[in-house]
Design an enzyme around this catalytic site. Structure first.
Site, PDB file in Angstrom:
ATOM      1  N   SER A 102     -18.979   1.325 -14.899  1.00 26.55           N
ATOM      2  CA  SER A 102     -18.405   2.593 -14.429  1.00 26.55           C
ATOM      3  C   SER A 102     -19.375   3.770 -14.478  1.00 26.55           C
ATOM      4  O   SER A 102     -19.089   4.818 -13.903  1.00 26.55           O
ATOM      5  CB  SER A 102     -17.186   2.955 -15.269  1.00 26.55           C
ATOM      6  OG  SER A 102     -16.094   2.202 -14.858  1.00 26.55           O
TER       7      SER A 102
ATOM      8  N   LYS B 141     -20.282   5.350 -11.258  1.00 24.45           N
ATOM      9  CA  LYS B 141     -19.334   6.104 -10.419  1.00 24.45           C
ATOM     10  C   LYS B 141     -19.815   7.508 -10.047  1.00 24.45           C
ATOM     11  O   LYS B 141     -19.748   7.880  -8.866  1.00 24.45           O
ATOM     12  CB  LYS B 141     -17.966   6.143 -11.096  1.00 24.45           C
ATOM     13  CG  LYS B 141     -17.282   4.757 -11.117  1.00 24.45           C
ATOM     14  CD  LYS B 141     -16.031   4.776 -11.993  1.00 24.45           C
ATOM     15  CE  LYS B 141     -15.359   3.409 -12.037  1.00 24.45           C
ATOM     16  NZ  LYS B 141     -14.249   3.388 -13.013  1.00 24.45           N
TER      17      LYS B 141
ATOM     18  N   TYR C 295     -17.950  -2.361  -4.485  1.00 22.16           N
ATOM     19  CA  TYR C 295     -17.697  -1.773  -5.802  1.00 22.16           C
ATOM     20  C   TYR C 295     -18.171  -2.699  -6.926  1.00 22.16           C
ATOM     21  O   TYR C 295     -18.829  -2.263  -7.873  1.00 22.16           O
ATOM     22  CB  TYR C 295     -16.202  -1.450  -5.925  1.00 22.16           C
ATOM     23  CG  TYR C 295     -15.782  -1.039  -7.312  1.00 22.16           C
ATOM     24  CD1 TYR C 295     -16.192   0.187  -7.856  1.00 22.16           C
ATOM     25  CD2 TYR C 295     -14.985  -1.870  -8.095  1.00 22.16           C
ATOM     26  CE1 TYR C 295     -15.817   0.555  -9.140  1.00 22.16           C
ATOM     27  CE2 TYR C 295     -14.605  -1.502  -9.374  1.00 22.16           C
ATOM     28  CZ  TYR C 295     -15.020  -0.295  -9.896  1.00 22.16           C
ATOM     29  OH  TYR C 295     -14.669   0.064 -11.168  1.00 22.16           O
TER      30      TYR C 295
ATOM     31  N   TYR D  34     -11.902   9.832 -18.831  1.00 21.31           N
ATOM     32  CA  TYR D  34     -10.498   9.461 -18.626  1.00 21.31           C
ATOM     33  C   TYR D  34      -9.560  10.235 -19.545  1.00 21.31           C
ATOM     34  O   TYR D  34      -9.604  11.456 -19.585  1.00 21.31           O
ATOM     35  CB  TYR D  34     -10.312   7.934 -18.805  1.00 21.31           C
ATOM     36  CG  TYR D  34     -11.355   7.123 -18.085  1.00 21.31           C
ATOM     37  CD1 TYR D  34     -11.393   7.109 -16.683  1.00 21.31           C
ATOM     38  CD2 TYR D  34     -12.317   6.400 -18.766  1.00 21.31           C
ATOM     39  CE1 TYR D  34     -12.359   6.369 -16.011  1.00 21.31           C
ATOM     40  CE2 TYR D  34     -13.272   5.666 -18.100  1.00 21.31           C
ATOM     41  CZ  TYR D  34     -13.289   5.656 -16.721  1.00 21.31           C
ATOM     42  OH  TYR D  34     -14.240   4.940 -16.066  1.00 21.31           O
TER      43      TYR D  34
ATOM     44  N   VAL E  50     -17.764  -0.030 -19.257  1.00 19.54           N
ATOM     45  CA  VAL E  50     -17.280  -1.092 -20.154  1.00 19.54           C
ATOM     46  C   VAL E  50     -18.384  -1.979 -20.723  1.00 19.54           C
ATOM     47  O   VAL E  50     -18.145  -2.712 -21.672  1.00 19.54           O
ATOM     48  CB  VAL E  50     -16.228  -2.007 -19.492  1.00 19.54           C
ATOM     49  CG1 VAL E  50     -14.924  -1.288 -19.343  1.00 19.54           C
ATOM     50  CG2 VAL E  50     -16.741  -2.543 -18.185  1.00 19.54           C
TER      51      VAL E  50
HETATM   52  O1  DON Z   1     -13.717  -1.854 -12.573  1.00 17.02           O
HETATM   53  C1  DON Z   1     -14.098  -2.462 -13.555  1.00 17.02           C
HETATM   54  O2  DON Z   1     -13.326  -3.093 -14.222  1.00 17.02           O
HETATM   55  C2  DON Z   1     -15.566  -2.459 -13.995  1.00 17.02           C
HETATM   56  N1  DON Z   1     -16.402  -3.049 -13.042  1.00 17.02           N
HETATM   57  C3  DON Z   1     -15.985  -1.123 -14.364  1.00 17.02           C
HETATM   58  C4  DON Z   1     -15.049  -0.485 -15.299  1.00 17.02           C
HETATM   59  C5  DON Z   1     -15.668   0.436 -16.242  1.00 17.02           C
HETATM   60  O3  DON Z   1     -16.805   0.355 -16.603  1.00 17.02           O
HETATM   61  C6  DON Z   1     -14.720   1.420 -16.808  1.00 17.02           C
HETATM   62  N2  DON Z   1     -15.321   2.165 -17.854  1.00 17.02           N
HETATM   63  N3  DON Z   1     -14.962   2.882 -18.636  1.00 17.02           N
END
Ligand code: DON
Length: 596
Positions: free
Chosen positions: A68, A71, A193, A245, A263
């Protein structure tokens, strides 16, 4: 050979790393199976400045998927390619207070709330420039690489792993497609994505990428303009309001920096116009943020005084002027031998006149610049007279610098009167002139070039006189001894040769008038009406600074000399005229050095 200079900023990062590595709370994300293979002990820290210096500690070169954290960068690319109005039509900028993967869209429009939650990020990926899937794919990868300043690769395993398990994102994408917000093919959008999330970066890359946003879209390593100032500013704004968030509010209060987490354990934080932070450690808290990353970022923000809502550093160059002791001298009047030694060896003295506010960025620049040039330096003067606010991080960094310089036999002198800075490893001086004089004395002493006693024949004024005239002059001179603090009676002394010790010229200021040291004179130089002291005797006075021996030509003896030895009187006047001319030339040269 000296060991390489380790910046005090590096020390702070190493210390932080050593302490926070003990934190083992949290869990590595496993919902994307490949991510579960990460070593939970990995911990990297990096700080990138806007002039391209990167400080790193720990596992800062271990590659991991960006997730993420991609983003805000892809959002900046979309803004760059489409413009804010068009992007806003499809993705909002309102915080949700929900988790990153919440299945929640704006009522009626079906628009995702913001580009930091998954729904918004999936749409944003489709908004970058390019007419086909391939072109957009290419745009995202080259765009992320431009932010990092190097070509990034994609971890296919992580990407496939997410594609195979990302049902929630798939559900979101279909929902948005149904609502008409996601206009591209659903599976292609998801591939874009997932691939963006699987780009491989290091903590050091993250710091550089973030510094690119903080620097208005210009990569500090490559100088490339990656996105416009507006796109970079808007990406940072959305990071500030939505980047963490449902933790965004508390985060902004605590760390005070726009940030984004991912993540895989990555975390970025930016201080606009100043720096980018990159952090990485895979164990996550219940909100999906890296435990060590959050702790490190909060501490860095506090220790470096980075909170966005603090009064900002006034920007501008931090160095007002840099001087060397071989071309710029204190106002102390020194005899020929000492002057020659200073001209030869004075490069060992460096004076840095600083201006503007001193906080993290400016102090970092000071520390780095000075530490890059310590080869032949033995004395460093930091003149803070023109500086504005001095933040505690600047004191910490100056102390770190002074302590390290001390280890290398380099003395730091800080010129500060009213700010009361605390730099225990430095000598504190009231004026730049006094600091420079102190350094010159120390240099002359260490070089064995200080003249403690200068006999009459070697006095500056008399060096070019025939020796027999010097002997003739001696008959008119009276030896005088002055105790420290004792005042010279200038009215009776037409000319006073300093044989040993030293005198100071004081000026009277304030009401009631108190003496302030203006300049000083050492052995081998002369003062008196005939020499360089004018007759404004009410505004200044000459006092001995230490036990001082002089040979004095009184006004009465001068009259006798002029009457009895006109040739000697004439020669003496010529010597004085020459000495004054020489001093003017030196003053001119110094002014030149100051101006240019
Ligand atoms: O969309 C997802 O699940 C991951 N590819 C990225 C999510 C993510 O890193 C959220 N982070 N806080």
């Amino acid at each position: 050979m000296n060991a390489p200079f380790v910046s005090p900023i590096q020390d702070l990062l190493d210390d932080l790393h050593a302490r926070l590595i003990e934190q083992r709370a949290g869990e590595v994300a496993t919902y994307i199976p490949e991510l579960g293979k990460a070593d939970p002990e990995w911990f990297g820290l990096a700080v990138a400045t806007l002039d391209g210096t990167v400080y790193e500690a720990g596992d800062s070169r271990v590659p991991f998927t960006i997730q993420s954290v991609s983003k805000p960068f892809v959002y900046a690319l979309a803004l760059q390619d489409r413009g804010l109005p068009d992007v806003l039509k499809q993705v909002g900028v309102e915080p949700t207070g929900d988790a990153f993967n919440a299945v929640r869209l704006e009522p009626y429009t079906g628009r995702p709330y913001n580009p930091m939650v998954n729904s918004g990020a999936i749409v944003t990926s489709t908004l970058v420039g390019g007419d086909t899937f391939e072109e957009r794919r290419e745009r995202i990868l080259t765009g992320l690489s431009a932010f990092a300043g190097r070509e990034l690769a994609v971890d296919r395993k992580v990407m496939d792993s997410e594609a195979a398990t990302g049902d929630r994102n798939r559900a979101l994408a279909y929902l948005m497609h149904g609502a008409g917000t996601l206009t591209c093919d659903v599976e292609e959008s998801l591939r874009l994505y997932f691939e963006q999330c699987a780009a491989l970066v290091t903590t050091s890359d993250l710091a550089v990428m973030t510094a690119t946003l903080a620097g208005g879209g210009i990569n500090p390593l490559t100088g490339e303009t990656v996105v416009s100032v507006e796109a970079a500013a808007n990406a940072l704004t959305v990071m500030a309001t939505c980047g963490t968030y449902d933790y965004a509010g508390e985060w902004l209060v605590r760390a005070g920096l726009p940030a984004k987490s991912g993540v895989s354990g990555g975390l970025i934080a930016a201080l606009p116009s100043q720096l980018g932070l990159g952090l990485f450690s895979p164990r996550l808290d219940s909100r999906g943020n890296s435990v060590r990353g959050v702790a490190a970022c909060e501490e860095l923000s506090q220790r470096f005084g980075l909170h966005l809502m603090r009064p900002a550093e006034r920007s501008g160059p931090v160095f007002h002027r840099t001087l060397r002791g071989d071309t710029a001298h204190s106002s102390r009047v020194r005899a020929h031998d000492e002057r020659t030694a200073l001209a030869r060896l004075g490069g060992a003295i460096r004076v840095y006149v600083l201006r503007g506010d001193l906080a993290f960025s400016s102090a970092e620049a000071v520390v780095r610049t000075i530490s890059e040039d310590t080869g032949s330096v033995r004395w460093v003067v930091l003149d803070l007279k023109r500086a504005g606010r001095v933040a505690s991080v600047a004191e910490t960094l100056m102390e770190g610098l002074a302590a390290k310089l001390k280890e290398r036999g380099i003395t730091t002198v800080v010129v500060d009167t009213e700010k009361g800075v605390t730099v225990p490893s430095a000598v504190i001086s009231e004026t730049r002139d006094a600091a420079l004089e102190w350094c010159e004395d120390a240099l002359l002493e260490s070089a064995g070039a200080s003249r403690m006693t200068v006999p009459l024949a070697e006095q500056d004024l008399l060096r070019s006189l025939d020796p027999f005239l010097v002997t003739a002059l001696e008959a008119y001179l009276e030896p005088r001894e002055y105790a420290p603090g004792e005042r010279l009676l200038e009215d009776v002394a037409a000319l006073c040769f300093i044989i040993s010790g030293g005198l100071a010229r004081q000026i009277m200021v304030g009401t009631p008038p108190r003496p302030v040291r203006e300049t000083s004179m050492g052995p081998g130089t002369a003062v008196g009406r005939l020499a360089l002291i004018d007759d404004a005797e009410h505004t200044h006075r000459i006092v001995a600074e230490c036990p001082t021996s002089c040979l004095v030509l009184t006004t009465r003896e001068l009259a006798r000399l002029e009457r009895d030895s006109p040739r000697l009187a004439d020669a003496l006047r010529w010597s004085i005229a020459n000495a004054i001319a020489a001093r003017l030339r030196r003053t001119d040269a110094e002014n030149h050095a100051l101006i240019h």
